[in-house]
Design a protein around this motif. Structure first.
Motif, mmCIF file in Angstrom:
data_model
loop_
_atom_site.group_PDB
_atom_site.id
_atom_site.type_symbol
_atom_site.label_atom_id
_atom_site.label_comp_id
_atom_site.label_asym_id
_atom_site.label_seq_id
_atom_site.Cartn_x
_atom_site.Cartn_y
_atom_site.Cartn_z
ATOM 1 N N HIS A 4 0.741 -1.335 -0.113
ATOM 2 C CA HIS A 4 0.178 -0.090 -0.175
ATOM 3 C C HIS A 4 0.792 1.013 -0.014
ATOM 4 N N PHE A 5 1.850 1.496 -0.650
ATOM 5 C CA PHE A 5 2.919 2.311 -0.901
ATOM 6 C C PHE A 5 3.255 3.332 0.241
ATOM 7 N N HIS A 6 2.411 3.621 1.315
ATOM 8 C CA HIS A 6 2.825 4.048 2.508
ATOM 9 C C HIS A 6 3.740 5.376 2.059
ATOM 10 N N LEU A 7 3.444 6.146 1.148
ATOM 11 C CA LEU A 7 3.992 7.265 0.822
ATOM 12 C C LEU A 7 3.764 8.520 2.154
ATOM 13 N N PHE A 8 4.576 9.448 2.540
ATOM 14 C CA PHE A 8 4.251 10.415 3.426
ATOM 15 C C PHE A 8 3.236 11.379 2.799
ATOM 16 N N PRO A 9 1.935 11.606 3.251
ATOM 17 C CA PRO A 9 0.975 12.046 2.470
ATOM 18 C C PRO A 9 1.031 13.619 2.612
ATOM 19 N N HIS A 10 1.784 14.130 3.573
ATOM 20 C CA HIS A 10 1.984 15.538 3.670
ATOM 21 C C HIS A 10 3.237 16.172 3.101
ATOM 22 N N ILE A 32 4.833 11.373 12.097
ATOM 23 C CA ILE A 32 3.572 11.036 12.629
ATOM 24 C C ILE A 32 2.753 12.191 13.188
ATOM 25 N N LEU A 33 3.481 12.818 13.890
ATOM 26 C CA LEU A 33 2.726 14.329 14.474
ATOM 27 C C LEU A 33 2.222 15.228 13.631
ATOM 28 N N PRO A 34 2.847 15.781 12.359
ATOM 29 C CA PRO A 34 2.168 16.269 11.560
ATOM 30 C C PRO A 34 0.929 15.930 11.125
ATOM 31 N N GLN A 35 0.815 14.492 10.751
ATOM 32 C CA GLN A 35 -0.271 14.090 10.133
ATOM 33 C C GLN A 35 -1.379 13.929 11.461
ATOM 34 N N ALA A 36 -0.991 13.596 12.577
ATOM 35 C CA ALA A 36 -1.953 13.559 13.748
ATOM 36 C C ALA A 36 -2.570 14.876 13.786
ATOM 37 N N LEU A 37 -1.640 16.017 13.917
ATOM 38 C CA LEU A 37 -2.179 17.205 14.260
ATOM 39 C C LEU A 37 -3.263 17.757 13.137
ATOM 40 N N LYS A 38 -3.020 17.448 11.856
ATOM 41 C CA LYS A 38 -3.990 17.796 10.842
ATOM 42 C C LYS A 38 -5.390 17.282 11.091
ATOM 43 N N VAL A 55 -5.369 27.934 9.608
ATOM 44 C CA VAL A 55 -4.159 26.915 9.978
ATOM 45 C C VAL A 55 -4.805 25.702 9.345
ATOM 46 N N GLU A 56 -6.031 25.074 9.509
ATOM 47 C CA GLU A 56 -6.667 24.140 8.692
ATOM 48 C C GLU A 56 -6.602 24.091 7.255
ATOM 49 N N ARG A 57 -6.710 25.048 6.776
ATOM 50 C CA ARG A 57 -6.660 25.185 5.375
ATOM 51 C C ARG A 57 -5.360 25.171 4.832
ATOM 52 N N ARG A 58 -4.414 25.724 5.633
ATOM 53 C CA ARG A 58 -2.980 25.778 5.448
ATOM 54 C C ARG A 58 -2.339 24.222 5.255
ATOM 55 N N LEU A 59 -2.900 23.350 6.195
ATOM 56 C CA LEU A 59 -2.543 21.980 6.516
ATOM 57 C C LEU A 59 -3.302 21.318 5.469
ATOM 58 N N ARG A 60 -4.299 21.511 4.841
ATOM 59 C CA ARG A 60 -5.017 20.709 3.739
ATOM 60 C C ARG A 60 -4.568 20.817 2.333
ATOM 61 N N VAL A 61 -3.387 21.614 2.303
ATOM 62 C CA VAL A 61 -2.848 21.813 0.896
ATOM 63 C C VAL A 61 -2.474 20.427 0.310
ATOM 64 N N SER A 62 -2.107 19.263 1.110
ATOM 65 C CA SER A 62 -1.855 18.206 0.645
ATOM 66 C C SER A 62 -2.774 17.304 0.100
ATOM 67 N N ASP A 63 -4.235 17.729 0.393
ATOM 68 C CA ASP A 63 -5.222 16.917 0.039
ATOM 69 C C ASP A 63 -5.512 17.075 -1.397
#
Lengths: 240, 219
Positions: free
Chosen positions: A85-91, B138-144, B211-219
């Motif tokens: 499942h790739f597990h790329l870092f999504p951010h 982990i934390l950046p994704q958790a915070l989002k 802040v939320e909008r900023r963090l959502r750029v990767s969506d």
């Protein structure tokens, strides 16, 4: 290059791998096949210590990695892994995904990491996606980025855990092509796969696992045309 | 109905000063609560039983007793015990910061657990150390994911900060009470304070959205 001796892995009372011994040579491409639940993935994950073997030992470049005091980070630095499942870092963007480990683990300079990453991303054919986030990529593209990310650590061996199983059929080929190119460069590859054609064409050797046991190993052409064991015969009859 | 807002006009500068006083200690509390909460959350997910136990005990105590009681213990009881004359500001920061940390730690723990386990494995397979993995992956994704819950906690903290008026700290709420006592009219100053609280929370909500909008750029 990698020696596995009497490897056993159990979760509680459930023995997933029973007494597996084999070895992998430099530059070799080995395909591990077998029915689901046969322990293929667990075996692969033992090789980079994502699973701690219960018994037995694994030696990588003469160094026994199954010892308690071994530095797992040091072991994993030389072993790349690609997941189903790739597990790329999504951010992180594609470029950031590929530069992250070289920057933070190998402490490569930023400019150097970026030019290396760009080369690798070019190799997997995604130069136009450098600043794209993983969510905007197709499955096949994600997996190619994941391969580039693993290669960026300049590993000595690459582990592939069913790299095409989560892909739509029309994307399987683009990933397999990248893997074939990689095999031609002389990379040592251990591939858990259900792609029998890939195993037949590209692998130097087949390992056939069933119910946690290494049932048969050998040359792909012989294995597919004339398997030695009844169990392998049954398996091939079902899928081919 | 005989509302007369003209009477509080002379007191407006006095009350507006309360905004600054409230903001000053609330922002310190948010920072204290967030940092301590993150550390507690990390303790809760470790495999070290002692750290886990300590973090759970901490949360149990601070969530299980009233905030006003914690505040009064710190402000009134600590000097009796130690002889140290603690200031109202420091008491407020300690009580609200420590209390908020208990709640924040649970929010962050949930956020960390919700991050796909594959992320940990991918990081490990690349040889990334635990500390770097937590910090960068982990934390950046958790915070989002937990940002809305976290904003909720910060909003609650801002409003509940009015409780400091019981230890005489001159925050917005206390000032409204003083004005009320001064002019023998309570409705106008309280209404005015309420409006200010609402505006503060509104601004905080807007900040959260940015802040939320900023963090959502990767969506």
């Amino acid at each position: 290059m990698i020696e596995v001796a009497n490897l056993v892995k159990s979760f509680g009372n459930n023995t997933v791998l029973e007494n597996i011994s084999t070895s992998f040579q430099q530059g070799e491409v080995v395909a591990i096949i077998g029915p689901s639940g046969s322990g293929k993935s667990t075996f692969l994950r033992c090789l980079n210590l994502l699973e701690q073997p219960s018994l037995g030992n694994i030696t990588v470049n003469e160094e026994e990695i199954t010892l308690k005091e071994v530095n797992k980070i040091k072991v994993r630095k030389q072993i790349g892994m690609v997941f189903q499942h790739f597990h790329l870092f999504p951010h992180m963007t594609v470029l950031e995904n590929v530069t992250y480990a070289p920057l933070k683990v190998r402490n490569v300079k930023k400019s150097e990491a970026q030019s290396l990453a760009k080369q690798l991303i070019d190799k997997v054919g995604l130069t136009d996606k450098l600043d794209t986030y993983p969510n905007q990529l197709s499955g096949g593209q994600k997996q190619r980025v994941a391969i580039a990310r693993a290669l960026a650590m300049d590993p000595e061996v690459m582990l592939f855990d069913e790299p095409t199983s989560a892909l739509d059929p029309e994307m399987v080929k683009e990933v397999l092509d990248v893997m074939k190119d990689l095999a031609q460069t002389g990379m040592t590859m251990i591939v858990v796969t259900h792609e029998m054609n890939f195993a037949k064409e590209v692998a130097d050797r087949i390992l056939f696992l069933d119910e946690g046991k290494l049932i048969e190993e050998g040359d792909p052409i012989l294995f597919f045309s004339n398997p030695k064991t009844q169990r392998a015969k049954q398996f091939l009859d079902k899928i081919l | 109905m005989n509302l007369d807002f003209s009477q509080i006009v002379p007191y407006i500068p006095f009350m507006l000063e309360g905004i600054w006083v409230t903001l000053k200690f609330v922002s310190v509390c948010i920072v204290v609560g967030f940092i301590l909460g993150t550390l507690l959350a990390l303790c809760k997910i470790t495999k070290i039983p002692l750290l886990k136990w300590l973090a759970d005990a901490y949360t149990s105590i601070f969530r299980g007793t009233p905030l006003i009681l914690q505040l009064m213990i710190i402000y009134f009881a600590v000097p009796q015990l130690t002889g140290y004359d603690i200031s109202a500001f420091l008491s407020a920061v300690l009580a609200f910061g420590l209390n908020s940390a208990a709640y924040v730690s649970e929010i962050i723990r949930a956020g960390i657990l919700a991050v796909d386990k594959g992320q940990t494995e991918a990081a490990q397979a690349l040889g990334v150390s635990y500390k770097q993995m937590m910090k960068d992956i982990i934390l950046p994704q958790a915070l989002k994911n937990i940002l809305p819950a976290l904003m909720n906690e910060f909003i609650t903290l801002t409003k509940e900060s009015a409780i400091v008026s019981v230890i005489g700290y001159l925050d917005l709420m206390r000032r409204a009470q003083i004005v009320g006592a001064d002019i023998y009219r309570n409705f106008e100053p309280l209404l005015f304070a309420g409006l200010i609280y609402w505006v503060m929370v509104y601004i905080l909500t807007m900040l959260g959205k940015v802040v939320e909008r900023r963090l959502r750029v990767s969506d």
